[in-house]
Design a protein around this motif. Structure first.
Motif, PDB file in Angstrom:
ATOM      1  N   PRO A 141      79.583  -3.430  42.017  1.00  0.00           N
ATOM      2  CA  PRO A 141      79.854  -3.773  40.606  1.00  0.00           C
ATOM      3  C   PRO A 141      80.377  -5.201  40.418  1.00  0.00           C
ATOM      4  O   PRO A 141      80.240  -5.769  39.340  1.00  0.00           O
ATOM      5  N   ALA A 142      80.969  -5.764  41.466  1.00  0.00           N
ATOM      6  CA  ALA A 142      81.552  -7.104  41.352  1.00  0.00           C
ATOM      7  C   ALA A 142      80.710  -8.164  42.064  1.00  0.00           C
ATOM      8  O   ALA A 142      81.144  -9.311  42.183  1.00  0.00           O
ATOM      9  N   ALA A 143      79.506  -7.802  42.512  1.00  0.00           N
ATOM     10  CA  ALA A 143      78.705  -8.723  43.320  1.00  0.00           C
ATOM     11  C   ALA A 143      78.411 -10.029  42.597  1.00  0.00           C
ATOM     12  O   ALA A 143      78.563 -11.119  43.161  1.00  0.00           O
ATOM     13  N   ARG A 144      77.992  -9.946  41.342  1.00  0.00           N
ATOM     14  CA  ARG A 144      77.661 -11.175  40.603  1.00  0.00           C
ATOM     15  C   ARG A 144      78.895 -12.047  40.406  1.00  0.00           C
ATOM     16  O   ARG A 144      78.832 -13.282  40.570  1.00  0.00           O
ATOM     17  N   THR A 145      80.016 -11.424  40.098  1.00  0.00           N
ATOM     18  CA  THR A 145      81.259 -12.179  39.918  1.00  0.00           C
ATOM     19  C   THR A 145      81.659 -12.868  41.209  1.00  0.00           C
ATOM     20  O   THR A 145      82.048 -14.044  41.213  1.00  0.00           O
ATOM     21  N   LEU A 146      81.568 -12.156  42.329  1.00  0.00           N
ATOM     22  CA  LEU A 146      81.929 -12.734  43.617  1.00  0.00           C
ATOM     23  C   LEU A 146      81.043 -13.931  43.954  1.00  0.00           C
ATOM     24  O   LEU A 146      81.535 -14.982  44.389  1.00  0.00           O
ATOM     25  N   ARG A 147      79.737 -13.790  43.725  1.00  0.00           N
ATOM     26  CA  ARG A 147      78.830 -14.901  44.051  1.00  0.00           C
ATOM     27  C   ARG A 147      79.097 -16.102  43.153  1.00  0.00           C
ATOM     28  O   ARG A 147      79.042 -17.258  43.603  1.00  0.00           O
TER      29      ARG A 147
END
Length: 211
Positions: A141-147
């Motif tokens: 769920p946080a992949a885009r934010t992390l990238r």
């Protein structure tokens, strides 16, 4: 053994404490120090063994807590690499806290070089680890934010390198603080995602570990 939700909450608390200590450290030092032109390390050396050094230790221990929580989830294939990179971040923070840089304007000493390169290792290891964390199945769920945070941190790291060398340290303090803020946001995103796991998800992991 605490579940991943508890670990996430503990990590968020650690990040908050580290941020508070850093702010206090800035308020306590000599008013002549310019936060836009001087790094956090320059502030820390003016209060050796003070709250800024303590903040770095707290942040390192917070990362250890996150690693513990991630071990209780389903690790990706890059799990070992993530542990090594976050371990390098932790080691870099602890070494930078223990070994001071030189006073602003003074000639670089051996300890100052150790401090500098420990910081460099930490600053580079966390973004790479953050990119791999974006592939973690429990952090989807946080992949885009992390990238996004990782890309931003690399841009800021490039800006800091430019400032440190051809830029004659122009706004190096601002660049470093933005870089640290972005990298800590990576840790906060991971911690927040762990807190959103349901108790059932955490409880389901325990039998598997003991099997």
């Amino acid at each position: 053994m605490p579940g991943t939700r508890s670990t996430g909450l503990l990590a968020l608390g650690g990040i908050a404490v580290a941020a508070l200590l850093t702010v206090i450290g800035h308020l306590e030092v000599n008013d002549d120090l310019n936060p836009w032109a001087l790094t956090i390390s320059d502030f820390a050396v003016s209060d050796r063994g003070g709250v800024i050094d303590a903040a770095m230790v707290v942040l390192a221990l917070t990362t250890v807590a996150l690693l513990h929580g991630l071990r209780r989830t389903d690790p990706p294939r890059s799990g070992r690499a993530i542990e090594l990179l976050l371990g390098a971040w932790v080691a870099g923070l602890l070494l930078a806290a223990l070994v001071p840089t030189n006073e602003p304007g003074a000639t670089m000493t051996t300890s100052a070089y150790v401090h500098r390169y420990a910081s460099v290792v930490a600053f580079l290891a966390l973004p790479v680890g953050g990119w791999l964390l974006a592939r973690h199945p429990d952090l989807t769920p946080a992949a885009r934010t992390l990238r996004t945070l990782v890309v931003l941190s690399l841009v800021l790291a490039g800006g800091m390198v430019w400032s440190a060398y051809p830029g004659d340290r122009l706004l190096i303090g601002l660049a470093e603080r933005l870089l640290i803020l972005t990298e800590v946001a990576v840790l906060a995103t991971v911690a927040l995602t762990l807190t959103r796991r349901s108790p059932d998800e955490d409880g389901a992991l325990t039998p598997a570990r003991g099997a």
